[in-house]
Design a protein around this motif. Sequence first.
Motif, PDB file in Angstrom:
ATOM      1  N   PRO A 134       0.752  -1.142   0.020  1.00 16.02           N
ATOM      2  CA  PRO A 134       0.001  -0.004   0.006  1.00 16.02           C
ATOM      3  C   PRO A 134       0.892   1.203   0.014  1.00 16.02           C
ATOM      4  N   LEU A 135       0.492   2.209  -0.553  1.00 14.58           N
ATOM      5  CA  LEU A 135       1.088   3.508  -0.798  1.00 14.58           C
ATOM      6  C   LEU A 135       1.184   4.294   0.527  1.00 14.58           C
ATOM      7  N   GLY A 136       2.095   4.941   0.974  1.00 12.14           N
ATOM      8  CA  GLY A 136       2.227   5.637   2.117  1.00 12.14           C
ATOM      9  C   GLY A 136       3.191   5.096   3.030  1.00 12.14           C
ATOM     10  N   GLU A 137       3.287   5.484   4.354  1.00 10.25           N
ATOM     11  CA  GLU A 137       4.278   5.064   5.070  1.00 10.25           C
ATOM     12  C   GLU A 137       4.291   3.633   5.655  1.00 10.25           C
ATOM     13  N   VAL A 138       5.150   2.885   5.527  1.00  2.79           N
ATOM     14  CA  VAL A 138       5.009   1.403   6.010  1.00  2.79           C
ATOM     15  C   VAL A 138       6.187   1.320   7.084  1.00  2.79           C
ATOM     16  N   THR A 139       6.161   0.329   7.580  1.00  6.17           N
ATOM     17  CA  THR A 139       7.065  -0.197   8.812  1.00  6.17           C
ATOM     18  C   THR A 139       7.663  -1.673   8.256  1.00  6.17           C
ATOM     19  N   VAL A 140       9.001  -1.983   8.292  1.00  9.52           N
ATOM     20  CA  VAL A 140       9.741  -3.082   7.908  1.00  9.52           C
ATOM     21  C   VAL A 140      10.374  -3.537   9.004  1.00  9.52           C
ATOM     22  N   ARG A 141      10.173  -4.778   9.420  1.00  4.75           N
ATOM     23  CA  ARG A 141      10.433  -5.464  10.688  1.00  4.75           C
ATOM     24  C   ARG A 141      10.844  -6.847  10.405  1.00  4.75           C
ATOM     25  N   ALA A 142      12.019  -7.313  11.110  1.00  6.42           N
ATOM     26  CA  ALA A 142      12.480  -8.559  10.948  1.00  6.42           C
ATOM     27  C   ALA A 142      13.185  -9.069  12.360  1.00  6.42           C
ATOM     28  N   GLY A 143      12.712 -10.004  13.197  1.00  8.08           N
ATOM     29  CA  GLY A 143      13.144 -10.327  14.371  1.00  8.08           C
ATOM     30  C   GLY A 143      13.940  -9.304  15.276  1.00  8.08           C
ATOM     31  N   GLN A 144      15.194  -9.623  15.517  1.00  8.52           N
ATOM     32  CA  GLN A 144      15.760  -8.511  16.497  1.00  8.52           C
ATOM     33  C   GLN A 144      16.519  -7.496  15.847  1.00  8.52           C
ATOM     34  N   LEU A 145      16.038  -7.319  14.403  1.00  6.25           N
ATOM     35  CA  LEU A 145      16.963  -6.460  13.914  1.00  6.25           C
ATOM     36  C   LEU A 145      16.097  -5.051  14.089  1.00  6.25           C
ATOM     37  N   CYS A 146      16.720  -3.771  13.823  1.00  3.24           N
ATOM     38  CA  CYS A 146      16.139  -2.560  13.879  1.00  3.24           C
ATOM     39  C   CYS A 146      14.907  -2.140  12.908  1.00  3.24           C
ATOM     40  N   PRO A 147      13.668  -1.996  13.281  1.00  2.00           N
ATOM     41  CA  PRO A 147      12.619  -1.722  12.513  1.00  2.00           C
ATOM     42  C   PRO A 147      13.174  -0.536  11.585  1.00  2.00           C
ATOM     43  N   GLN A 148      12.586  -0.330  10.614  1.00  2.00           N
ATOM     44  CA  GLN A 148      12.727   0.876   9.607  1.00  2.00           C
ATOM     45  C   GLN A 148      11.392   1.251   9.090  1.00  2.00           C
ATOM     46  N   THR A 149      11.270   2.422   8.881  1.00  2.00           N
ATOM     47  CA  THR A 149       9.877   3.063   8.361  1.00  2.00           C
ATOM     48  C   THR A 149      10.373   3.950   6.961  1.00  2.00           C
ATOM     49  N   THR A 150       9.545   3.631   5.733  1.00  2.00           N
ATOM     50  CA  THR A 150       9.749   4.377   4.809  1.00  2.00           C
ATOM     51  C   THR A 150       8.475   4.747   3.848  1.00  2.00           C
ATOM     52  N   THR A 151       8.524   5.478   2.821  1.00  2.00           N
ATOM     53  CA  THR A 151       7.277   6.015   2.230  1.00  2.00           C
ATOM     54  C   THR A 151       7.116   5.367   0.888  1.00  2.00           C
ATOM     55  N   VAL A 152       6.131   4.432   0.574  1.00  2.00           N
ATOM     56  CA  VAL A 152       5.871   3.848  -0.465  1.00  2.00           C
ATOM     57  C   VAL A 152       5.184   4.843  -1.516  1.00  2.00           C
ATOM     58  N   THR A 153       5.790   5.063  -2.708  1.00  2.00           N
ATOM     59  CA  THR A 153       5.029   5.796  -3.813  1.00  2.00           C
ATOM     60  C   THR A 153       4.682   4.954  -5.029  1.00  2.00           C
ATOM     61  N   ASN A 154       4.138   5.205  -5.875  1.00  2.00           N
ATOM     62  CA  ASN A 154       3.792   4.483  -7.136  1.00  2.00           C
ATOM     63  C   ASN A 154       4.683   4.629  -8.073  1.00  2.00           C
ATOM     64  N   ASP A 155       5.759   5.614  -7.953  1.00  2.00           N
ATOM     65  CA  ASP A 155       6.753   5.836  -9.150  1.00  2.00           C
ATOM     66  C   ASP A 155       8.147   5.561  -8.778  1.00  2.00           C
ATOM     67  N   ALA A 156       8.390   4.959  -7.715  1.00  9.64           N
ATOM     68  CA  ALA A 156       9.652   4.586  -7.310  1.00  9.64           C
ATOM     69  C   ALA A 156       9.767   3.452  -6.634  1.00  9.64           C
ATOM     70  N   VAL A 157      10.808   2.589  -6.263  1.00  9.37           N
ATOM     71  CA  VAL A 157      10.995   1.444  -5.513  1.00  9.37           C
ATOM     72  C   VAL A 157      11.672   1.894  -4.226  1.00  9.37           C
ATOM     73  N   ALA A 158      11.065   1.911  -3.124  1.00  8.67           N
ATOM     74  CA  ALA A 158      11.462   2.086  -1.904  1.00  8.67           C
ATOM     75  C   ALA A 158      12.405   1.270  -1.468  1.00  8.67           C
ATOM     76  N   THR A 159      13.496   1.545  -0.731  1.00  9.10           N
ATOM     77  CA  THR A 159      14.827   0.549  -0.368  1.00  9.10           C
ATOM     78  C   THR A 159      15.034   0.833   1.102  1.00  9.10           C
ATOM     79  N   VAL A 160      15.116  -0.384   1.577  1.00 11.92           N
ATOM     80  CA  VAL A 160      15.324  -0.436   3.293  1.00 11.92           C
ATOM     81  C   VAL A 160      16.451  -1.420   3.516  1.00 11.92           C
ATOM     82  N   THR A 161      17.277  -1.058   4.485  1.00 15.00           N
ATOM     83  CA  THR A 161      18.387  -2.117   4.934  1.00 15.00           C
ATOM     84  C   THR A 161      17.994  -2.217   6.557  1.00 15.00           C
ATOM     85  N   LEU A 162      17.947  -3.619   6.904  1.00 15.56           N
ATOM     86  CA  LEU A 162      17.751  -3.852   8.299  1.00 15.56           C
ATOM     87  C   LEU A 162      18.692  -4.268   8.869  1.00 15.56           C
ATOM     88  N   ALA A 163      19.394  -3.735   9.853  1.00 10.58           N
ATOM     89  CA  ALA A 163      20.405  -3.933  10.405  1.00 10.58           C
ATOM     90  C   ALA A 163      20.501  -4.090  12.144  1.00 10.58           C
TER      91      ALA A 163
END
Length: 106
Positions: free
Chosen positions: A73-102
Amino acid sequence: MLRSVVPALALAAAALLALAGCGAHDSTGQVSVTVSANAADHPYEVEVFASTGKLSEHQRVFPGGTADFAGVPLGEVTVRAGQLCPQTTTVTNDAVATVTLATTGC
Protein backbone atom coordinates in the motif's frame (compact mmCIF):
# COMPACT_ATOMS: atom_id res chain seq x y z
CA MET A 1 -34.49 -9.60 -28.45
CA LEU A 2 -30.95 -10.72 -29.32
CA ARG A 3 -30.50 -7.56 -31.38
CA SER A 4 -31.05 -5.34 -28.33
CA VAL A 5 -28.76 -7.39 -26.07
CA VAL A 6 -25.68 -7.05 -28.28
CA PRO A 7 -25.61 -3.22 -28.26
CA ALA A 8 -26.27 -3.21 -24.52
CA LEU A 9 -23.31 -5.53 -23.93
CA ALA A 10 -21.10 -3.41 -26.19
CA LEU A 11 -22.09 -0.28 -24.28
CA ALA A 12 -21.39 -1.97 -20.93
CA ALA A 13 -17.97 -3.13 -22.14
CA ALA A 14 -17.10 0.37 -23.36
CA ALA A 15 -18.14 1.87 -20.02
CA LEU A 16 -16.03 -0.67 -18.14
CA LEU A 17 -12.99 0.11 -20.28
CA ALA A 18 -13.49 3.83 -19.77
CA LEU A 19 -13.61 3.40 -15.99
CA ALA A 20 -10.74 0.92 -15.67
CA GLY A 21 -8.73 1.65 -18.78
CA CYS A 22 -5.50 3.53 -19.29
CA GLY A 23 -6.34 6.16 -16.69
CA ALA A 24 -6.71 3.64 -13.87
CA HIS A 25 -4.49 4.34 -10.86
CA ASP A 26 -2.73 1.52 -9.02
CA SER A 27 -2.68 2.33 -5.31
CA THR A 28 0.27 0.07 -4.53
CA GLY A 29 4.03 0.31 -4.81
CA GLN A 30 7.21 -1.66 -4.29
CA VAL A 31 9.72 -2.06 -1.45
CA SER A 32 13.15 -3.67 -1.69
CA VAL A 33 14.47 -4.86 1.70
CA THR A 34 18.06 -5.94 2.36
CA VAL A 35 19.09 -7.75 5.54
CA SER A 36 22.56 -6.65 6.66
CA ALA A 37 25.30 -9.18 6.06
CA ASN A 38 26.41 -8.54 9.68
CA ALA A 39 23.16 -9.97 11.10
CA ALA A 40 23.18 -13.32 12.90
CA ASP A 41 23.60 -16.27 10.54
CA HIS A 42 20.00 -17.46 10.26
CA PRO A 43 17.05 -16.52 8.06
CA TYR A 44 14.83 -13.62 9.10
CA GLU A 45 11.10 -13.31 8.49
CA VAL A 46 10.91 -9.82 6.96
CA GLU A 47 7.47 -8.24 7.41
CA VAL A 48 6.07 -5.08 5.83
CA PHE A 49 3.29 -3.33 7.74
CA ALA A 50 0.98 -0.68 6.25
CA SER A 51 0.38 2.58 8.13
CA THR A 52 -2.77 0.97 9.57
CA GLY A 53 -0.60 -1.63 11.33
CA LYS A 54 -1.90 -4.42 9.09
CA LEU A 55 0.66 -6.92 7.76
CA SER A 56 0.98 -6.30 4.03
CA GLU A 57 3.74 -8.69 2.89
CA HIS A 58 6.33 -11.08 4.30
CA GLN A 59 9.28 -13.17 3.06
CA ARG A 60 12.16 -15.11 4.55
CA VAL A 61 15.57 -13.51 3.89
CA PHE A 62 19.09 -14.62 4.82
CA PRO A 63 21.74 -12.10 5.97
CA GLY A 64 23.17 -10.29 2.95
CA GLY A 65 20.05 -11.10 0.94
CA THR A 66 17.36 -8.87 -0.51
CA ALA A 67 13.61 -9.38 -0.81
CA ASP A 68 11.49 -7.44 -3.26
CA PHE A 69 7.87 -6.78 -2.30
CA ALA A 70 5.20 -5.66 -4.78
CA GLY A 71 1.62 -4.70 -4.05
CA VAL A 72 2.54 -2.72 -0.95
CA PRO A 73 0.00 0.00 0.00
CA LEU A 74 1.11 3.55 -0.75
CA GLY A 75 2.18 5.75 2.14
CA GLU A 76 4.36 5.14 5.17
CA VAL A 77 5.18 1.50 5.93
CA THR A 78 7.20 -0.16 8.68
CA VAL A 79 9.59 -3.02 7.90
CA ARG A 80 10.51 -5.46 10.68
CA ALA A 81 12.50 -8.67 11.05
CA GLY A 82 13.23 -10.43 14.34
CA GLN A 83 15.81 -8.63 16.48
CA LEU A 84 16.86 -6.29 13.67
CA CYS A 85 16.06 -2.58 13.99
CA PRO A 86 12.71 -1.73 12.39
CA GLN A 87 12.72 0.89 9.64
CA THR A 88 10.03 3.10 8.16
CA THR A 89 9.86 4.30 4.58
CA THR A 90 7.36 5.94 2.27
CA VAL A 91 6.01 3.90 -0.63
CA THR A 92 5.04 5.72 -3.82
CA ASN A 93 3.85 4.36 -7.14
CA ASP A 94 6.68 5.98 -9.10
CA ALA A 95 9.79 4.56 -7.36
CA VAL A 96 10.94 1.46 -5.49
CA ALA A 97 11.49 2.23 -1.80
CA THR A 98 14.66 0.68 -0.38
CA VAL A 99 15.32 -0.37 3.21
CA THR A 100 18.27 -2.05 4.93
CA LEU A 101 17.64 -3.84 8.20
CA ALA A 102 20.59 -4.05 10.60
CA THR A 103 21.40 -4.77 14.23
CA THR A 104 22.49 -1.17 14.92
CA GLY A 105 20.78 2.18 14.61
CA CYS A 106 17.66 1.48 16.68
